[in-house]
Design a protein around this motif. Sequence first.
Motif, PDB file in Angstrom:
ATOM      1  N   HIS A  71       0.863  -1.184   0.000  1.00 55.05           N
ATOM      2  CA  HIS A  71       0.000   0.000   0.000  1.00 55.05           C
ATOM      3  C   HIS A  71       0.895   1.227   0.000  1.00 55.05           C
ATOM      4  O   HIS A  71       2.087   1.150   0.293  1.00 55.05           O
ATOM      5  CB  HIS A  71      -0.910   0.004   1.235  1.00 55.05           C
ATOM      6  CG  HIS A  71      -0.161  -0.047   2.520  1.00 55.05           C
ATOM      7  ND1 HIS A  71       0.315   1.081   3.134  1.00 55.05           N
ATOM      8  CD2 HIS A  71       0.248  -1.090   3.280  1.00 55.05           C
ATOM      9  CE1 HIS A  71       0.960   0.734   4.236  1.00 55.05           C
ATOM     10  NE2 HIS A  71       0.942  -0.585   4.345  1.00 55.05           N
ATOM     11  N   HIS A 128      -1.860   0.121 -12.789  1.00 57.24           N
ATOM     12  CA  HIS A 128      -1.297   1.456 -13.005  1.00 57.24           C
ATOM     13  C   HIS A 128      -1.418   1.860 -14.471  1.00 57.24           C
ATOM     14  O   HIS A 128      -1.734   3.009 -14.782  1.00 57.24           O
ATOM     15  CB  HIS A 128       0.182   1.495 -12.602  1.00 57.24           C
ATOM     16  CG  HIS A 128       0.417   1.175 -11.162  1.00 57.24           C
ATOM     17  ND1 HIS A 128       1.584   0.650 -10.685  1.00 57.24           N
ATOM     18  CD2 HIS A 128      -0.378   1.312 -10.084  1.00 57.24           C
ATOM     19  CE1 HIS A 128       1.492   0.472  -9.383  1.00 57.24           C
ATOM     20  NE2 HIS A 128       0.318   0.869  -8.995  1.00 57.24           N
ATOM     21  N   PRO A 280      -4.538  -1.518  -2.191  1.00 55.36           N
ATOM     22  CA  PRO A 280      -5.834  -0.820  -2.193  1.00 55.36           C
ATOM     23  C   PRO A 280      -6.265  -0.440  -3.614  1.00 55.36           C
ATOM     24  O   PRO A 280      -7.431  -0.562  -3.961  1.00 55.36           O
ATOM     25  CB  PRO A 280      -5.558   0.432  -1.360  1.00 55.36           C
ATOM     26  CG  PRO A 280      -4.424   0.059  -0.471  1.00 55.36           C
ATOM     27  CD  PRO A 280      -3.588  -0.907  -1.247  1.00 55.36           C
TER      28      PRO A 280
HETATM   29  O1  LIG Z   1      -1.587   4.306  -3.097  1.00 54.62           O
HETATM   30  C1  LIG Z   1      -1.725   3.168  -2.660  1.00 54.62           C
HETATM   31  O2  LIG Z   1      -2.340   2.942  -1.651  1.00 54.62           O
HETATM   32  C2  LIG Z   1      -1.069   2.048  -3.369  1.00 54.62           C
HETATM   33  O3  LIG Z   1      -1.602   0.987  -3.474  1.00 54.62           O
HETATM   34  C3  LIG Z   1       0.301   2.356  -3.838  1.00 54.62           C
HETATM   35  C4  LIG Z   1       1.066   1.281  -4.521  1.00 54.62           C
HETATM   36  C5  LIG Z   1       0.269   0.913  -5.791  1.00 54.62           C
HETATM   37  O4  LIG Z   1      -0.049   1.858  -6.497  1.00 54.62           O
HETATM   38  O5  LIG Z   1       0.024  -0.222  -6.112  1.00 54.62           O
HETATM   39  C6  LIG Z   1       2.353   1.785  -4.979  1.00 54.62           C
HETATM   40  C7  LIG Z   1       3.529   1.212  -4.750  1.00 54.62           C
HETATM   41  C8  LIG Z   1       3.744   0.194  -3.725  1.00 54.62           C
HETATM   42  O6  LIG Z   1       4.557  -0.802  -4.219  1.00 54.62           O
HETATM   43  C9  LIG Z   1       2.479  -0.386  -3.250  1.00 54.62           C
HETATM   44  C10 LIG Z   1       1.269   0.134  -3.586  1.00 54.62           C
END
Ligand SMILES: O=C(O)C(=O)C[C@]1(C(=O)O)C=C[C@@H](O)C=C1
Length: 374
Positions: A71, A128, A280
Motif C-alpha cells: 500500500h 497502473h 488498495p
Molecule cells: O496508493 C496506494 O495505496 C497504493 O496501493 C500504492 C502502490 C500501488 O499503487 O500499487 C504503490 C507502490 C507500492 O509498491 C504499493 C502500492
Amino acid sequence: MPNGHLVSRASDYIIYSVEAKNIDAVVETFGPSTKLGAIVGGQTSCKAPEITAFEKHLPKDVSIVSCHSLHGPGVDPRGQPLVLIRHRASDADFAFVERALSCLNSKHVYLTRQQHDRITADTQAVTHAAFLSMGAAWSANNQFPWESPRYIGGIENVKINVTLRIYANKWHVYAGLAILNPDAQKQIKQYAESVTELFKLMLAGQREEFSNRIHAAGKAVFKDDRGKDLLLRDEVLDRFSLGTIPEKRLKNNHLSLLAMVDCWWKLGIVPYDHMICSTPLFRMWLGITEYLFRNPALLEECIDTAITDNTFRADDLEFTFAARDWSSRVSLGHFDGYREKFEQIQNYFAPRFPEATRLGNEMIKTILEKTRED
Ligand SMILES: O=C(O)C(=O)C[C@]1(C(=O)O)C=C[C@@H](O)C=C1
C-alpha cells in the motif's frame, strides 16, 4: 550519520529504501561496509534487481530478508498485506525481522522473490497502466474530468481519484515496477492490445463480435462462485466526488474496464487468486470491474453505448493512443521517456492534488473498512 558507510557499520538491521533503478549502485557503494552478521533488506516493488544487488555486493555472512508493504503512504497499515522474502537467513534472523515489523500490525505474507514479482506484475503494473492511460487521455483532450457530467459519480469517482492519486506520487515508483519486472511488460502490452482491438470493433460497429468477446471474457474472469458480494457500491462511491453529481447519469462505454477483463482473460489471469497480495488500488480496480460485469443491465448498456454512441469516440481514441504509448515506453525500458510523459501529465493535474489526495485517502479508508467487515 555523515554517510551510508557509517550507518552500515553500526546497524544490526538495514533496510534500503531506494528506487529500483538505483539499488545496484547504492548497494555497491555501501553494502561492503555492512556490519558483520547484520540483516539487510529492501522495500522496492520489484524484487529481482534488489536481491541481485544484495547477492552481488553484500558480504557472505550477512542475512538477506526483504519486505514490501502493499500500500502507499496515507493508508493505515493495519491488516494490509506485508510481503516478507526470506532469501538468506537463519530462523533467528528471520524471527527478528518479523518482530521488528510487527509494529505495523500488517498481515505477513511469505513469498519467494519470483512469486512476489509475478503477482505484483498481475496486480500493480497493469492496474497502473490503466489509470495512467486515463490521465494521459484526459490531458490530451485538455479535459478535467470532474468538470464533465460524464465522469461524475459512482465508479467514475474511483477512476478520477485513483488516477490523480497515482499522478500525485513520484514517477519512479511506477516506472521501476513496470520497466524492471519482465512479467509486467507482457501484461501492459496485452492491456494495450485489448484496448486497441475492442476500440476497432467499436468503430466498425461489429456488435455481435464485440458483445461475444466481452461476455466470453466476463465468464472466464467472473465465474459464478467468485466475487459474489460486490466489493463496491454506488451509494458509497458517490460520496467521493470532485464535481457535482448530475441528476441523470450519463452513459459511458467503460472501454478501460472492458479491456481490463479482456486482458485478464487473454493472459489466463484470475484476479481473485491474488487477493492475498492485493493493494488498495488493485482492490478498487477489481471492485469497479466486478461492479460492471456483475450487473447484466449495466453491462448491456455499456456494450450498446460502445457500438451506437459516437460522442465518446474522441475520448476513446486518446485512451487507445495513451495505452499504446505507455506500453511502448515501458517496453523500450527508457526511464527518461517514462518520466517525461509522467511529469508532463502530473503538471497538468497538479492544482487538484491536495483535494484529490484527501478524497482518495477517505475513499480508500471507507472501502477498506467496508471490505474488512465483510
Ligand atoms: O496508493 C496506494 O495505496 C497504493 O496501493 C500504492 C502502490 C500501488 O499503487 O500499487 C504503490 C507502490 C507500492 O509498491 C504499493 C502500492
